[in-house]
Design an enzyme around this catalytic site. Structure first.
Site, PDB file in Angstrom:
ATOM      1  N   ASP A  63       0.870  -1.167   0.000  1.00 37.01           N
ATOM      2  CA  ASP A  63       0.000   0.000   0.000  1.00 37.01           C
ATOM      3  C   ASP A  63       0.908   1.218   0.000  1.00 37.01           C
ATOM      4  O   ASP A  63       1.972   1.213   0.643  1.00 37.01           O
ATOM      5  CB  ASP A  63      -0.912   0.009   1.224  1.00 37.01           C
ATOM      6  CG  ASP A  63      -2.038   1.019   1.101  1.00 37.01           C
ATOM      7  OD1 ASP A  63      -2.365   1.436  -0.035  1.00 37.01           O
ATOM      8  OD2 ASP A  63      -2.609   1.408   2.138  1.00 37.01           O
ATOM      9  N   SER A  64       0.508   2.230  -0.724  1.00 39.20           N
ATOM     10  CA  SER A  64       1.332   3.433  -0.771  1.00 39.20           C
ATOM     11  C   SER A  64       0.449   4.652  -0.741  1.00 39.20           C
ATOM     12  O   SER A  64      -0.753   4.581  -0.983  1.00 39.20           O
ATOM     13  CB  SER A  64       2.220   3.431  -2.021  1.00 39.20           C
ATOM     14  OG  SER A  64       1.440   3.304  -3.175  1.00 39.20           O
ATOM     15  N   LYS A 159      13.139   5.455 -12.378  1.00 36.58           N
ATOM     16  CA  LYS A 159      12.220   5.600 -11.242  1.00 36.58           C
ATOM     17  C   LYS A 159      12.476   4.497 -10.212  1.00 36.58           C
ATOM     18  O   LYS A 159      12.484   4.748  -9.007  1.00 36.58           O
ATOM     19  CB  LYS A 159      10.771   5.553 -11.721  1.00 36.58           C
ATOM     20  CG  LYS A 159       9.757   5.629 -10.586  1.00 36.58           C
ATOM     21  CD  LYS A 159       8.346   5.414 -11.095  1.00 36.58           C
ATOM     22  CE  LYS A 159       7.391   5.180  -9.949  1.00 36.58           C
ATOM     23  NZ  LYS A 159       6.076   4.739 -10.401  1.00 36.58           N
TER      24      LYS A 159
END
Length: 180
Positions: A63-64, A159
């Site tokens: 989860d972010s 990234k």
């Protein structure tokens, strides 16, 4: 090991990180009701426990959230809902005229070992851009500025070197390697 997510972008990012540690991650594409909570750690642990009732054996979830300092950490643990409702445009509107644009992404990985959840976190500091930029990535990537580029302007490998997700999964993969 299964990585449970409905987001293919997240899976592809994690798959590449796992390869660096010689770990194979399989995608279990699944939507699940995500409980609400005041912290990502709390949400990840609750989600893992709920999924453990449906899935046998070990798995990992993540989860972010995006935390904007000028908005007192909003959207934080509500990032998914906020993205679905007001999106990047809404965050940019909330930030209109705000000089202090500091923000951070945080990721929480919850690994269910068959009995309990183990939690690992990763954080990356940045700022909210003045406008959405770039076409790569997903979610808040077009408005999250890291250095002189948004995450959506970066190639996946670029990234992955700095992302919050990488940092959280690196902690997890290192722990997993030491444990075995």
């Amino acid at each position: 090991m299964y990585f449970i997510t409905s987001n293919e972008g997240k899976f592809r990012e994690v798959e590449r990180i796992a390869e660096m540690y010689g770990i194979q991650v399989k995608w279990m594409k699944m939507k699940y009701v995500e409980p609400q909570g005041n912290s990502l750690e709390e949400i990840a642990k609750l989600s893992a426990r709920m999924l453990a009732e449906k899935i046998e054996g070990e798995f990992v979830i993540e989860d972010s959230g995006l935390f904007v300092e000028a908005l007192k950490g909003f959207p934080g643990p509500y990032s998914s809902y906020v993205f679905k409702t007001i999106g990047n445009e809404g965050i940019l509107k909330l930030m209109d005229g705000v000089k202090d644009r500091k923000a951070y992404f945080m990721a929480v990985v919850a690994y269910w070992d068959g009995e309990k959840a183990h939690v690992f976190t990763g954080k990356v500091d940045g700022e909210i851009a003045d406008s959405a930029r770039g076409t790569k990535g997903f979610g808040y990537d077009p408005i999250f500025l890291y250095g002189d580029k948004t995450f959506a302007e970066m190639e996946t490998g670029e990234k992955n070197k700095v992302s919050h997700r990488r940092r959280a999964f690196e902690e997890f993969f290192k722990w997993l390697k030491e444990k075995s």
